[in-house]
Design a protein around this motif. Structure first.
Motif, PDB file in Angstrom:
ATOM      1  N   SER A 180       0.816  -1.221   0.000  1.00 53.30           N
ATOM      2  CA  SER A 180       0.000   0.000   0.000  1.00 53.30           C
ATOM      3  C   SER A 180       0.845   1.265   0.000  1.00 53.30           C
ATOM      4  O   SER A 180       0.366   2.330  -0.387  1.00 53.30           O
ATOM      5  CB  SER A 180      -0.953   0.010   1.196  1.00 53.30           C
ATOM      6  N   LEU A 224     -10.057   9.667  -4.786  1.00 53.94           N
ATOM      7  CA  LEU A 224     -10.027   8.836  -3.586  1.00 53.94           C
ATOM      8  C   LEU A 224      -8.939   9.266  -2.612  1.00 53.94           C
ATOM      9  O   LEU A 224      -9.163   9.336  -1.407  1.00 53.94           O
ATOM     10  CB  LEU A 224      -9.812   7.368  -3.986  1.00 53.94           C
ATOM     11  N   ASN A 225      -7.759   9.545  -3.132  1.00 53.64           N
ATOM     12  CA  ASN A 225      -6.616   9.884  -2.286  1.00 53.64           C
ATOM     13  C   ASN A 225      -6.538  11.394  -2.122  1.00 53.64           C
ATOM     14  O   ASN A 225      -5.686  12.072  -2.689  1.00 53.64           O
ATOM     15  CB  ASN A 225      -5.330   9.330  -2.909  1.00 53.64           C
ATOM     16  N   GLN A 228      -3.713   8.427   1.427  1.00 55.17           N
ATOM     17  CA  GLN A 228      -4.848   7.524   1.651  1.00 55.17           C
ATOM     18  C   GLN A 228      -5.013   6.650   0.410  1.00 55.17           C
ATOM     19  O   GLN A 228      -5.800   6.929  -0.478  1.00 55.17           O
ATOM     20  CB  GLN A 228      -6.118   8.328   1.944  1.00 55.17           C
ATOM     21  N   ARG A 229      -4.239   5.583   0.383  1.00 52.18           N
ATOM     22  CA  ARG A 229      -4.150   4.749  -0.825  1.00 52.18           C
ATOM     23  C   ARG A 229      -4.920   3.439  -0.707  1.00 52.18           C
ATOM     24  O   ARG A 229      -4.855   2.625  -1.617  1.00 52.18           O
ATOM     25  CB  ARG A 229      -2.675   4.446  -1.132  1.00 52.18           C
ATOM     26  N   ALA A 267      -8.491   1.672  -0.502  1.00 55.23           N
ATOM     27  CA  ALA A 267      -9.889   1.979  -0.782  1.00 55.23           C
ATOM     28  C   ALA A 267     -10.782   0.792  -0.446  1.00 55.23           C
ATOM     29  O   ALA A 267     -10.358  -0.359  -0.461  1.00 55.23           O
ATOM     30  CB  ALA A 267     -10.071   2.374  -2.248  1.00 55.23           C
ATOM     31  N   THR A 298     -12.451   5.938   0.308  1.00 53.53           N
ATOM     32  CA  THR A 298     -11.468   5.961   1.391  1.00 53.53           C
ATOM     33  C   THR A 298     -12.183   6.515   2.616  1.00 53.53           C
ATOM     34  O   THR A 298     -12.744   7.618   2.573  1.00 53.53           O
ATOM     35  CB  THR A 298     -10.268   6.849   1.024  1.00 53.53           C
ATOM     36  N   TYR A 349      -5.776   7.797   8.083  1.00 51.92           N
ATOM     37  CA  TYR A 349      -7.239   7.821   7.995  1.00 51.92           C
ATOM     38  C   TYR A 349      -7.868   8.436   9.236  1.00 51.92           C
ATOM     39  O   TYR A 349      -9.072   8.348   9.436  1.00 51.92           O
ATOM     40  CB  TYR A 349      -7.752   6.397   7.776  1.00 51.92           C
TER      41      TYR A 349
END
Length: 531
Positions: free
Chosen positions: A259, A322-323, A328-329, A331, A480, A518
């Motif tokens: 990740s 998403l990131n 924040q990789r 999902a 995410t 997160y």
């Protein structure tokens, strides 16, 4: 042409990818249809020529499996004949040769029927599908087929199950052959404008270690190319306790290592809760991978849409939504089957439309906060393919809404009436910027009139009204969320008791850093100690 190069690492990954390629093949229109084509086939397929000069069109993929994992599939397939290839390099030895050959695995009846061109091949079942090649509908280029002879599929003497074994295997093969030069580079150099690399691999066995080293090499060579990793995880609680511990540690190591290198990592596990319209044989990889493929193929559909009247979203565009904070990789994949299409879509999107209508009622901040609350309320789809607890099983709806914060989200809605839905980016760049500055979710929505095809190679896992159709309307999402922090911390606590002191600190610290990504800027206000 925005091509995508695919990696398939391991037997379970090949089950999932076979469903994926069967679906892509079904989009080809061999007749004189008046409907405009919405799929850009060049994203995943490459044009070429067979040994006799005939045109070929094969998946742009690399398929790795252990000895015995390819079943009845032949490396040269039906498009290429091994006898037509120059074999002068194989005739350097003029001495006597003793040839030893294993008994070949017979083709499935389904494959034989396809080769013979029969319109009605035999019906498949969990009993008749022995290997992923038994239900494959596509021809592969011989360069795609890569058998690893160091391990044998299903061996109990030398099992391929520990993460370190995968790392060591990659190092050995890379030293002997330079895998990127031999396998990846020829495919990448054929691309006009490579959109991304996507990899399917099981994360809970030795293929996770193999994939981590592969992804590391890819990142060194293609530093700016989006790299999506789909990490398959087995059903929790299966097997002996010692085996379960090995799988848990493998998942933690894969998550921690991959990740941080991949631009997007999506865990794939059997949903802990399945709706009544899903009838799944958990002992069948054909069934389990079919359900996963329905979600994976649907949520990535925007990346192979033709530019024009339908909004296209390349994988790089999707990961940008998403990131949102840059770290924040990981999902979360969710999916629902929409049936009947119009009625269920109205139910799913009702809250979202109310939020959009409310934008004109108040000031900018009030509008955004309200929309954030509504987006969370509509985010509960029927199936969650991420590990850990789901809203339908472990948390009440009120707890779920309060404790789960969405940072970024993309939605793909297919096979439903789309009148009134704009194909353009409704929010626009300025609105997305305001949402990010206010620490509110970025939501991107994509529509397609193309339903998910239920082919004769696809298991009958949809029961009730859905089972009588040849296609299904799907609502899929990637997001995410703050739930990833809780799941990663839970994994951190578990593996800290399973690994030795030498690797415990590095693994625990790595998972802790992932969990922090997160939590930044978000406080659910919950009294839960894991928040």
């Amino acid at each position: 042409m925005h091509e995508i190069v695919t990696l398939q690492l391991g037997h379970r990954a090949n089950y999932l990818a076979t469903h994926f390629w069967n679906t892509q093949e079904s989009y080809f229109d061999y007749g004189a249809s008046e409907e405009p084509l919405t799929i850009d086939h060049d994203v995943h397929f490459r044009a070429g020529q067979g040994p006799r000069g005939e045109d070929t069109y094969t998946p742009r993929t690399l398929i790795y499996d252990l000895k015995g994992g390819f079943g009845g599939l032949r490396k040269w397939g039906g498009l290429y004949d091994q006898g037509d290839i120059d074999q002068s390099s194989q005739n350097l030895w003029d001495g006597s040769v003793v040839k030893q050959q294993d008994t070949p695995i017979s083709q499935s009846a389904y494959q034989k029927a396809l080769d013979e061109g029969l319109d009605q091949p035999p019906k498949l079942s969990s009993r008749t599908v022995r290997y992923w090649s038994d239900f494959s509908r596509v021809f592969y280029h011989p360069r795609s087929i890569i058998q690893i002879n160091d391990y044998e599929l299903g061996s109990t003497i030398v099992p391929f199950e520990k993460w370190d074994c995968g790392e060591e295997l990659f190092s050995k093969l890379d030293k002997d052959h330079d895998l990127l030069d031999r396998d990846i580079r020829p495919w990448a150099e054929e691309c006009d404008q490579m959109q991304a690399i996507q990899a399917f691999a099981s994360a809970d066995d030795a293929w996770g270690g193999f994939a981590s080293r592969y992804v590391e090499s890819l990142r060194d060579e293609y530093g700016k190319t989006p790299l999506w990793f789909w990490g398959l995880e087995g059903q929790a609680g299966q097997g002996q306790r010692a085996k379960q511990s090995i799988r848990t540690v493998n998942i933690a190591q894969s998550l921690q290592a991959i990740s941080t290198l991949a631009s997007m990592y999506i865990p794939l596990a059997v949903p802990s809760y399945a709706p009544a319209y899903i009838g799944l044989d958990l002992s069948s990889q054909w069934h389990v991978s079919g359900l996963m493929s329905m979600a994976v193929e649907s949520v990535t559909l925007p990346s192979r849409q033709k530019a024009g009247s339908i909004r296209r979203g390349l994988l790089g565009d999707l990961e940008a939504a998403l990131n949102t904070n840059g770290n924040q990789r990981i999902a979360e994949l969710q999916c629902s089957v929409v049936d009947p299409p119009t009625q269920d879509l109205d139910r799913i999107t009702e809250a979202s439309q109310a939020a959009k209508d409310n934008r004109t009622a108040g000031g900018p901040m009030q509008q955004l906060v309200y929309e954030d609350e509504m987006e969370q309320a509509k985010s509960r789809l029927d199936m969650n393919f991420s590990t850990g607890e789901t809203s339908a099983t472990a948390l009440s709806l009120r707890q779920w809404e309060r404790s789960n914060h969405v940072f970024g989200k993309i939605e793909s809605i297919r096979g439903v009436p789309w009148e009134g839905h704009s194909m353009d980016d409704e929010d626009g760049a300025n609105s997305r910027k305001r949402r990010r500055l206010a620490s509110l979710p970025t939501v991107e929505r994509y529509f397609s009139p193309l339903p998910y095809p239920l082919l004769d190679s696809f298991p009958e896992i949809l029961v009730g009204g859905e089972s009588s159709s040849s296609a299904a309307a799907i609502y899929g999402s990637l997001s995410t969320t703050s739930q990833m922090s809780k799941r990663t911390k839970g994994l951190q606590n578990m593996v800290s008791r399973m690994v030795d002191v030498v690797e415990r600190e590095a693994l625990s610290n790595g998972l802790g850093e992932i969990a922090e990504a997160y939590e930044e800027g978000w406080d659910s206000g919950s009294d839960d100690d894991s928040d």
